[in-house]
Design an enzyme around this catalytic site. Structure first.
Site, short mmCIF file in Angstrom:
data_model
loop_
_atom_site.label_atom_id
_atom_site.label_comp_id
_atom_site.label_asym_id
_atom_site.label_seq_id
_atom_site.Cartn_x
_atom_site.Cartn_y
_atom_site.Cartn_z
N VAL A 1 1.02 -1.36 -0.15
CA VAL A 1 -0.10 0.06 -0.08
C VAL A 1 0.86 1.16 0.22
O VAL A 1 2.08 1.02 0.33
CB VAL A 1 -1.03 0.07 1.25
CG1 VAL A 1 -1.87 -1.05 1.07
CG2 VAL A 1 -0.17 -0.02 2.43
N SER A 2 0.29 2.38 -0.30
CA SER A 2 1.16 3.80 -0.51
C SER A 2 1.42 4.45 0.57
O SER A 2 2.45 5.35 0.61
CB SER A 2 0.36 4.35 -1.58
OG SER A 2 0.32 3.68 -2.77
N THR A 3 0.54 4.21 1.59
CA THR A 3 0.63 5.16 2.91
C THR A 3 0.52 4.41 3.99
O THR A 3 0.01 3.28 4.13
CB THR A 3 -0.43 6.23 2.72
OG1 THR A 3 -1.80 5.78 3.21
CG2 THR A 3 -0.44 7.06 1.57
N GLN B 1 -3.06 3.43 4.85
CA GLN B 1 -3.61 2.32 4.23
C GLN B 1 -3.69 0.89 4.79
O GLN B 1 -2.44 0.51 5.34
CB GLN B 1 -3.49 2.33 2.67
CG GLN B 1 -3.95 3.64 2.08
CD GLN B 1 -3.25 3.76 0.71
OE1 GLN B 1 -2.23 3.20 0.23
NE2 GLN B 1 -4.26 4.50 -0.40
#
Length: 194
Positions: A9-11, A14
């Site tokens: 996931v990007s952050t 998330q």
């Protein structure tokens, strides 16, 4: 032959749950799933991805929910595909089920990766254009929006009247205490009221 999974996931906010569930449902053992929380658009510290790559051997399979989970760069995705093929490792995407051992499958991979990168670039371009337009009209870009002038003026009038306690001013106007003090500082009115 080992079947590995990779989820990203990007952050930090998330969650990986949905990807992990999809990988487990596809037959990947939970203990063989490598997980990272790092942006795909930039080269970040993908510690778990690096561990996975060191673990892979000929005959293994790496399963991802979608190719974007592995990387969002077209060049890097194509490089990974080449690396996997050279190592004899199969790459499988649950959302893009094409056979990468065929010329058509590799064509689809390249086309999909280019399209996804184009879409991201267009989004960034539209965001930059929107910010430029907002700046050209004197708008606030980023951060918390400024309190509307009418509310600010009402709060200042109540403050200068000297009769209304600060908490009541804030409740009546919807202006927070910190915002009221910032407005007063900006207008040189801090300390005017006794």
């Amino acid at each position: 032959m080992t079947r590995y999974g990779y989820a990203r996931v990007s952050t930090k906010d998330q969650r990986l749950d949905r990807q992990i569930e999809a990988l487990v449902n596809a037959g990947v053992a939970y203990g063989h799933i490598y997980k990272d929380k790092v942006t795909g658009a930039q080269d970040g510290d993908r510690t778990q991805q690096k561990r996975l790559f060191k673990k892979m051997r000929a005959g293994d399979e790496v399963v991802v929910e979608s190719w974007e989970r592995l990387t969002r760069s077209t060049r890097q995705l194509l490089n990974y595909d080449l690396m996997f093929r050279n190592l004899g490792v199969k790459l499988t995407s649950l959302k893009q089920p094409v056979d990468l051992d065929t010329a058509f499958g590799r064509f689809v991979l390249g086309t999909h990766a280019c399209t996804a990168e184009l879409e991201r670039d267009l989004i960034r371009q539209r965001q930059a254009e929107g910010i430029a337009v907002k700046r050209s009209h004197g708008g606030n870009v980023g951060g918390r929006p400024r309190t509307a002038g009418v509310k600010a003026d009402a709060a200042v009038r109540l403050y200068l009247g000297g009769e209304t306690p600060i908490p009541d001013i804030c409740a009546a106007t919807g202006v927070s205490k910190s915002t009221l003090y910032r407005i007063l500082r900006e207008r040189g009115l801090v300390g005017v009221r006794k």
